[in-house]
Design a protein around this motif. Structure first.
Motif, PDB file in Angstrom:
ATOM      1  N   ARG A 216      -4.164 -18.886  23.435  1.00 58.95           N
ATOM      2  CA  ARG A 216      -5.602 -18.594  23.347  1.00 58.95           C
ATOM      3  C   ARG A 216      -6.263 -19.578  22.376  1.00 58.95           C
ATOM      4  N   PRO A 217      -7.332 -20.233  22.795  1.00 56.92           N
ATOM      5  CA  PRO A 217      -8.051 -21.118  21.871  1.00 56.92           C
ATOM      6  C   PRO A 217      -8.799 -20.314  20.813  1.00 56.92           C
ATOM      7  N   ASP A 218      -9.017 -20.939  19.677  1.00 57.30           N
ATOM      8  CA  ASP A 218      -9.710 -20.306  18.553  1.00 57.30           C
ATOM      9  C   ASP A 218     -10.979 -21.076  18.218  1.00 57.30           C
TER      10      ASP A 218
ATOM     11  N   GLU B  85      -4.553 -20.632  13.251  1.00 53.73           N
ATOM     12  CA  GLU B  85      -5.362 -20.160  12.121  1.00 53.73           C
ATOM     13  C   GLU B  85      -4.749 -18.922  11.480  1.00 53.73           C
ATOM     14  N   ASN B  86      -4.192 -18.027  12.285  1.00 51.64           N
ATOM     15  CA  ASN B  86      -3.583 -16.829  11.723  1.00 51.64           C
ATOM     16  C   ASN B  86      -2.347 -17.150  10.887  1.00 51.64           C
ATOM     17  N   LEU B  87      -1.514 -18.083  11.348  1.00 52.78           N
ATOM     18  CA  LEU B  87      -0.328 -18.462  10.583  1.00 52.78           C
ATOM     19  C   LEU B  87      -0.712 -19.252   9.338  1.00 52.78           C
ATOM     20  N   TRP B  88      -1.756 -20.041   9.429  1.00 56.99           N
ATOM     21  CA  TRP B  88      -2.299 -20.751   8.264  1.00 56.99           C
ATOM     22  C   TRP B  88      -2.712 -19.748   7.189  1.00 56.99           C
ATOM     23  N   GLU B  89      -3.401 -18.668   7.596  1.00 57.58           N
ATOM     24  CA  GLU B  89      -3.789 -17.631   6.641  1.00 57.58           C
ATOM     25  C   GLU B  89      -2.564 -16.922   6.069  1.00 57.58           C
TER      26      GLU B  89
ATOM     27  N   ASP C 169      -3.235  -9.710   4.060  1.00 57.12           N
ATOM     28  CA  ASP C 169      -4.641 -10.112   4.182  1.00 57.12           C
ATOM     29  C   ASP C 169      -5.218 -10.613   2.863  1.00 57.12           C
ATOM     30  N   ARG C 170      -4.390 -11.331   2.095  1.00 57.54           N
ATOM     31  CA  ARG C 170      -4.834 -11.873   0.805  1.00 57.54           C
ATOM     32  C   ARG C 170      -5.108 -13.373   0.877  1.00 57.54           C
ATOM     33  N   SER C 171      -5.417 -13.877   2.067  1.00 52.66           N
ATOM     34  CA  SER C 171      -5.625 -15.317   2.238  1.00 52.66           C
ATOM     35  C   SER C 171      -7.040 -15.763   1.915  1.00 52.66           C
ATOM     36  N   GLY C 172      -7.994 -14.844   1.864  1.00 53.82           N
ATOM     37  CA  GLY C 172      -9.389 -15.240   1.735  1.00 53.82           C
ATOM     38  C   GLY C 172      -9.953 -15.825   3.013  1.00 53.82           C
ATOM     39  N   GLY C 173      -9.269 -15.589   4.163  1.00 54.97           N
ATOM     40  CA  GLY C 173      -9.686 -16.150   5.439  1.00 54.97           C
ATOM     41  C   GLY C 173     -10.433 -15.165   6.312  1.00 54.97           C
ATOM     42  N   ALA C 174     -10.978 -15.672   7.428  1.00 54.97           N
ATOM     43  CA  ALA C 174     -11.820 -14.865   8.315  1.00 54.97           C
ATOM     44  C   ALA C 174     -11.046 -13.738   8.983  1.00 54.97           C
ATOM     45  N   TRP C 175      -9.852 -14.038   9.519  1.00 57.56           N
ATOM     46  CA  TRP C 175      -9.097 -12.983  10.204  1.00 57.56           C
ATOM     47  C   TRP C 175      -8.670 -11.903   9.224  1.00 57.56           C
ATOM     48  N   ALA C 176      -8.396 -12.290   7.985  1.00 57.52           N
ATOM     49  CA  ALA C 176      -8.000 -11.320   6.970  1.00 57.52           C
ATOM     50  C   ALA C 176      -9.145 -10.371   6.640  1.00 57.52           C
ATOM     51  N   ILE C 177     -10.350 -10.906   6.428  1.00 53.31           N
ATOM     52  CA  ILE C 177     -11.457 -10.021   6.058  1.00 53.31           C
ATOM     53  C   ILE C 177     -11.858  -9.137   7.233  1.00 53.31           C
ATOM     54  N   TRP C 178     -11.759  -9.653   8.458  1.00 50.49           N
ATOM     55  CA  TRP C 178     -12.084  -8.793   9.595  1.00 50.49           C
ATOM     56  C   TRP C 178     -11.131  -7.600   9.650  1.00 50.49           C
ATOM     57  N   GLU C 179      -9.846  -7.856   9.426  1.00 48.33           N
ATOM     58  CA  GLU C 179      -8.872  -6.767   9.450  1.00 48.33           C
ATOM     59  C   GLU C 179      -9.154  -5.775   8.329  1.00 48.33           C
ATOM     60  N   ALA C 180      -9.553  -6.296   7.161  1.00 46.30           N
ATOM     61  CA  ALA C 180      -9.836  -5.436   6.018  1.00 46.30           C
ATOM     62  C   ALA C 180     -11.100  -4.604   6.215  1.00 46.30           C
ATOM     63  N   VAL C 181     -12.142  -5.216   6.793  1.00 50.46           N
ATOM     64  CA  VAL C 181     -13.430  -4.522   6.951  1.00 50.46           C
ATOM     65  C   VAL C 181     -13.425  -3.591   8.158  1.00 50.46           C
ATOM     66  N   TYR C 182     -12.922  -4.072   9.284  1.00 47.92           N
ATOM     67  CA  TYR C 182     -13.052  -3.322  10.524  1.00 47.92           C
ATOM     68  C   TYR C 182     -12.003  -2.220  10.674  1.00 47.92           C
TER      69      TYR C 182
END
Length: 613
Positions: free
Chosen positions: A394-396, A411-415, A422-435
């Motif tokens: 899947r493209p990102d 991007e997920n493995l980079w984070e 979810d301590r990477s400070g990245g977009a996928w991490a904050i979405w998981e934390a917020v949603y």
């Protein structure tokens, strides 16, 4: 038959000998020792033990510190591991064991021999005993917007050139001899949280202790705001004028809203300082937190009650300090990307606080298209799986020509290499934390396996309360009296992160509402990427002024702030019904925002580490 068997036996023997020789040669060429780095810090850098995550970063160029070269594509390789209670003078080893994980090379033994510019880094974790009974270790930002590799209290080593032969017989030692300090002076008795930017004539700053967030995190937590005041605000003749407010949501910044400069050195500043322009107060909330540079301004089980803190603590403080019109009809929300989601969510979750939203290229507003993943029905976030075909990645990230820049797994493995839980400070991490919900360990529950992408649909189902499209569909009969005519959205139809897909689903569902109609507007930029807007920031204030004026109560004098550069829509008269007034407000915006546009501008948003949403 016997002759064939004999040939097969002889062939097998010869093949065995060849394989044995090859194996012996490979064994002889294999390094006798695996690569290992020992990372430590002296008492001069930090006098007390540290919990956190240690890193080794390698580069082939000394153009900048290796920590500044980390990125999703074409970045410097790095590896990290979690550490507890590392004392001054003691070391932690980063090696090819399971505890050390890296990107784009998962293990250190994948690094080929060569000469590298090497740097060690250490992210310091704080322990939070939260009000819900959970205990977590996270890094508390300090006026940096959770920019991990530039965040105060974190440590790094002086970069050095090291030749790696592939046969090191002892660990390579790296000493963390620097500690990052806050960029702003901290006032006596103050805190570096949310930064301490200096005021100017038109730009003021406010920071308050949040009781709600302090109770949640178990330690004092502050929130703040950057406030841009209109031209003439301090003029005695305007002492009784109150102004409508634009709440502009964005990534953490200490800069003035919309890039305003006191010297008028850019076009927006010239517009703002022009007495004939619409007169608004523009406010950006500063809400860096242990997960990200933005809280998403909603209450969530992992990040905390930032929605409550904003609407019930910060906004009243702003209304008390500045001459705002403290009424929903005079408050509009705006923003793009992360700020676009926040702008829409703030209105949807608080329809009695705000009076309309102008939300651009928002983060996913329907989780049937979480970027390009349907978290409810897809089996895997990284790959499209079919019965007989190979998995399709899947493209990102894409460009407007349709070329993929990187994929979901990258991007997920980079984070993940920057920080687990979810301590990477990245977009996928904050979405998981917020949603999503909180996991049993106190950290966010994983909606998919970070290594494989396999989706956990039990967790995905618990994201639905933050699915804005789902919420609007389920609660339209309750929300519609306040939200009719108040939702206005725009996005490029080739959004870099496929965010237009979720916006289109939202439009489809809102267009289907008839009791009453949504009267929402949706504007698409033809073949435009992430960051597209139909108007410049200055032009938007003309739209806001006309919109707010059309919603003003009967008899409201808008002349003090409306500006001469825009034709005011007539205030609603006492004889006009609320529904008719809302429809008129929507018509005001619709006349300015055609459904599809070729023009517009591309907003170059502040770039965080990696991909900025």
């Amino acid at each position: 038959m016997s002759r064939r068997l004999s040939l097969r036996k002889r062939t097998a023997v010869l093949l065995g000998l060849v394989l044995a020789l090859v194996g012996a040669s490979a064994a002889a060429a294999r390094p006798r020792h695996e690569l290992k780095f020992d990372v430590s810090f002296p008492a001069a850098t930090r006098a007390t033990p540290a919990d956190g995550r240690a890193f080794v970063i390698v580069s082939t160029t000394a153009s900048s510190d290796p920590r500044e070269q980390i990125n999703i594509v074409n970045g410097a390789p790095y590896w990290g591991r979690d550490v507890e209670g590392l004392r001054p003078g003691r070391s932690v080893s980063l090696d090819s064991g399971a505890a050390t994980y890296g990107y784009p090379l998962a293990t250190l033994n994948q690094l080929p021999p060569g000469r590298y510019y090497v740097q060690a880094f250490f992210t310091v974790y704080d322990t939070f005993h939260r009000g819900d009974g959970s205990t977590v270790q996270m890094h508390m930002p300090c006026g940096d917007g959770q920019d991990i590799f530039n965040s105060p209290r974190n440590m790094y080593s002086t970069p050095q050139w090291i030749t790696i032969t592939g046969d090191e017989d002892k660990p390579l030692k790296l000493s963390l001899d620097h500690v990052i300090t806050p960029s702003d002076p901290i006032p006596a008795g103050g805190t570096c949280q949310q930064g301490n930017p200096a005021d100017t004539q038109h730009v003021k700053h406010i920071k308050i202790l949040s009781p709600a967030l302090t109770k949640f995190w178990g330690t004092p937590i502050y929130i703040g705001a950057n406030v841009l005041l209109p031209q003439g605000y301090d003029d005695p003749k305007n002492a009784n004028v109150r102004y409508p407010v634009e709440y502009h949501f964005a990534h953490f910044t200490e800069n003035a809203p919309h890039g305003f400069k006191e010297d008028g050195s850019n076009s927006f500043s010239q517009f703002w300082l022009n007495p004939s322009s619409p007169q608004f107060i523009s406010i950006e909330v500063r809400e860096e937190n242990p997960f990200y540079d933005s809280s998403y301004v909603v209450d969530s089980p992992n990040v905390g009650p930032y929605g409550t803190a904003t609407t019930q603590e910060l906004i009243p403080a702003l209304d008390a300090q500045f001459r705002t019109i403290a009424a929903p009809w005079a408050r509009v929300t705006s923003g793009g990307s992360t700020g676009g989601w926040e702008a829409l969510a703030s209105l949807v979750f608080n329809p009695g606080v705000y009076g309309g939203t102008f939300a651009g290229y928002p983060d996913p507003v329907d989780f049937h298209r979480h970027q390009i993943v349907d978290i409810y029905d897809d089996a895997n976030a990284y790959d499209t799986l079919r019965q007989f075909d190979y998995p399709t990645q899947r493209p990102d990230d894409r460009n407007t020509a349709g070329d993929s820049i990187y994929d979901m797994a990258q991007e997920n493995l980079w984070e993940l290499a920057i920080g687990d839980h979810d301590r990477s400070g990245g977009a996928w991490a904050i979405w998981e934390a917020v949603y999503g919900p909180q996991g049993k360990d106190g950290y966010p529950a994983l909606v998919w396996d970070k290594r494989t992408g396999a989706i956990d649909h039990t967790v995905a189902a618990q994201w639905k309360p933050k699915d804005l499209d789902a919420k609007l569909a389920a609660e339209w009969s309750t929300l519609s009296p306040q939200l009719r005519g108040e939702i206005h959205m725009y996005v490029g139809d080739m959004d870099t992160y496929f965010l237009n897909d979720a916006v289109e689903l939202l439009q489809k569902n809102l267009d289907a509402q008839t009791s009453p109609p949504a009267d929402a507007t949706f504007t698409y930029g033809r073949e435009k990427p992430h960051g597209w807007s139909p108007y410049t920031d200055a032009q938007w204030f003309g739209v806001y002024a006309a919109y707010v004026a059309s919603k003003a109560p009967a008899g409201t004098d808008v002349s003090g702030w409306h500006g001469a550069s825009t034709t005011a829509a007539p205030p609603a008269s006492a004889a006009v019904t609320t529904a008719s007034s809302k429809a008129a407000a929507a018509d005001t915006v619709r006349a300015m925002l055609p459904a599809s546009m070729d023009g517009g501008v591309i907003d170059q948003t502040d770039v965080k580490l990696g991909a900025s949403r």
